[in-house]
Design an enzyme around this catalytic site. Structure first.
Site, PDB file in Angstrom:
ATOM      1  N   THR A  37       5.124   7.727  -1.473  1.00 14.94           N
ATOM      2  CA  THR A  37       4.059   8.602  -1.338  1.00 14.94           C
ATOM      3  C   THR A  37       3.653   9.155   0.303  1.00 14.94           C
ATOM      4  O   THR A  37       3.537  10.421   0.481  1.00 14.94           O
ATOM      5  CB  THR A  37       2.773   8.183  -1.680  1.00 14.94           C
ATOM      6  OG1 THR A  37       2.802   7.916  -3.156  1.00 14.94           O
ATOM      7  CG2 THR A  37       1.550   8.999  -1.528  1.00 14.94           C
ATOM      8  N   SER A  51       9.238   5.275  -5.290  1.00 11.13           N
ATOM      9  CA  SER A  51       9.539   3.906  -5.256  1.00 11.13           C
ATOM     10  C   SER A  51       9.955   3.435  -6.955  1.00 11.13           C
ATOM     11  O   SER A  51      10.227   2.321  -7.052  1.00 11.13           O
ATOM     12  CB  SER A  51       8.475   2.959  -4.707  1.00 11.13           C
ATOM     13  OG  SER A  51       7.443   2.943  -5.432  1.00 11.13           O
ATOM     14  N   THR A 103       4.324   2.952  -2.842  1.00 12.74           N
ATOM     15  CA  THR A 103       3.408   1.507  -3.288  1.00 12.74           C
ATOM     16  C   THR A 103       3.727   0.995  -4.556  1.00 12.74           C
ATOM     17  O   THR A 103       3.558  -0.199  -4.800  1.00 12.74           O
ATOM     18  CB  THR A 103       1.964   1.981  -3.152  1.00 12.74           C
ATOM     19  OG1 THR A 103       1.931   3.146  -3.922  1.00 12.74           O
ATOM     20  CG2 THR A 103       1.748   2.369  -1.975  1.00 12.74           C
ATOM     21  N   ASP A 104       4.223   1.745  -5.552  1.00 11.02           N
ATOM     22  CA  ASP A 104       4.418   1.302  -6.697  1.00 11.02           C
ATOM     23  C   ASP A 104       5.093  -0.145  -6.847  1.00 11.02           C
ATOM     24  O   ASP A 104       4.999  -0.946  -7.911  1.00 11.02           O
ATOM     25  CB  ASP A 104       5.060   2.539  -7.901  1.00 11.02           C
ATOM     26  CG  ASP A 104       3.790   3.475  -7.983  1.00 11.02           C
ATOM     27  OD1 ASP A 104       2.623   3.223  -7.645  1.00 11.02           O
ATOM     28  OD2 ASP A 104       3.977   4.646  -8.273  1.00 11.02           O
TER      29      ASP A 104
END
Length: 331
Positions: free
Chosen positions: A12, A54, A85-86
């Protein structure tokens, strides 16, 4: 002035809006231009290792990050990896096993909003990461996010939208970044020489138990796995529906075939203790399976990938699993 290598992988933080949603497209050099203050605290070089969501990150990507750091280890004083972040907690866990005893800091960070937006957390997260990576006491693999410094093996994404997206599970945060300074709560001393690994066994799977689960599902997943992690209820165990113990019998069969079975819990905090109740005590007594105690799911998966790339001998796997690395397990 310290020399730091920025390794960009997408996520992101590097995304722009398109007709099909957010897509990583901002380069590592562009990311740095959004935070010019970084150049005032270190000599930074940027590498675009990949530019992906990710959710598309895989163990191959973790190996590429490891190889990149290994190739540049003697050229730089520290490393910052920008990442979606995932699966950020998985990447941090994986690097904690693939790169051990690093006296040089390796920091992973990202953001909940793209760096090109005005109301983003990206610029602060990136600046905090560079402040930490330049600190004289910093070492090892950590996530820096929302001013928190989290041990790589203890991190988990717990919120999908909020800026405080990550927590340190059952272990204190290492430090906070406040007023451009690092305030430590725990100071780690790294012993030994840095050691790099370049293999992971991806045939590690998780089966999440649901009430009334068909035992055939356990057998099916177990038959195609080198390692089967069973994520159970509460402190752990295998349900004994109608007194038939079918799940336990399937687990016994799998273990006889050589499948390594690990018992975990779906509860986010405080870990497993399968001997507390009969449903777990029977399993412990009959099978003596590995249990995760208070390890995170992310570190459990990555540690088993790392271990079983080296050996599939059940006794050796158990011994290595219970050997603490970077504060990953306490029991």
């Amino acid at each position: 002035m310290k020399k730091i290598l920025l390794i960009a992988t997408g996520g992101t933080i590097a995304s722009k809006d398109t007709e099909v949603g957010l897509v990583p497209s901002i380069t590592s050099e562009e990311i740095l231009r959004f935070v010019p203050e970084i150049a005032e605290i270190c000599d930074v070089t940027a590498i675009q290792l990949m530019n992906i969501d990710s959710s598309n990150m895989s163990p191959d990507g973790w190996i590429k990050m490891t190889e990149c750091i290994k190739e540049n280890y003697n050229k730089y004083d520290g490393f910052v990896i920008t990442h979606g972040t995932d699966t950020l907690a998985y990447a941090a866990s994986a690097l904690s096993y693939l790169i051990q005893n690093s006296k040089k800091p390796i920091v992973l960070t990202g953001s909940q909003k793209s760096i090109y937006l005005k109301d983003t957390d990206a610029r602060k997260n990136l600046m905090d990461s560079f402040i930490f990576v330049c600190d004289e006491k910093a070492n090892g693999v950590h996530i820096v996010f929302d001013s928190k410094v989290i041990m790589g093996t203890r991190a988990r994404k717990t919120r999908t939208h909020s800026y405080n997206a990550f927590d340190s599970v059952d272990y204190p945060i290492i430090a906070t970044v406040f007023n451009n300074k690092v305030l430590y709560y725990i100071e780690d001393q790294i012993e030994g020489e840095v050691e790099f690994f370049n293999e992971l066994n991806t045939n590690v799977n998780i089966l999440k138990l649901v009430p009334g689960i068909d035992p055939e599902i356990l057998e099916f997943v177990g038959n195609i796995s080198d390692v089967l992690i069973i994520e159970g209820f509460g402190v752990g165990g295998l349900p004994n529906y109608e007194g038939k113990n079918l799940l336990l019998k399937k687990a016994e069969k799998l273990k006889e075939q050589g499948t390594i079975i690990v018992l975990s819990t779906s509860v986010p905090h405080e870990g497993s203790n399968i001997e507390v109740y009969q449903v777990g005590n029977e399993v412990k007594g009959n099978l003596n399976l590995i249990e995760t105690y208070n390890m995170t799911t992310e570190s459990t998966v990555c540690k088993l990938m790392w271990i079983t790339a080296q050996t599939l001998d059940a006794k050796k796997v158990e011994e290595m699993f219970y050997t603490t690395i970077a504060h990953d397990i306490m029991y």
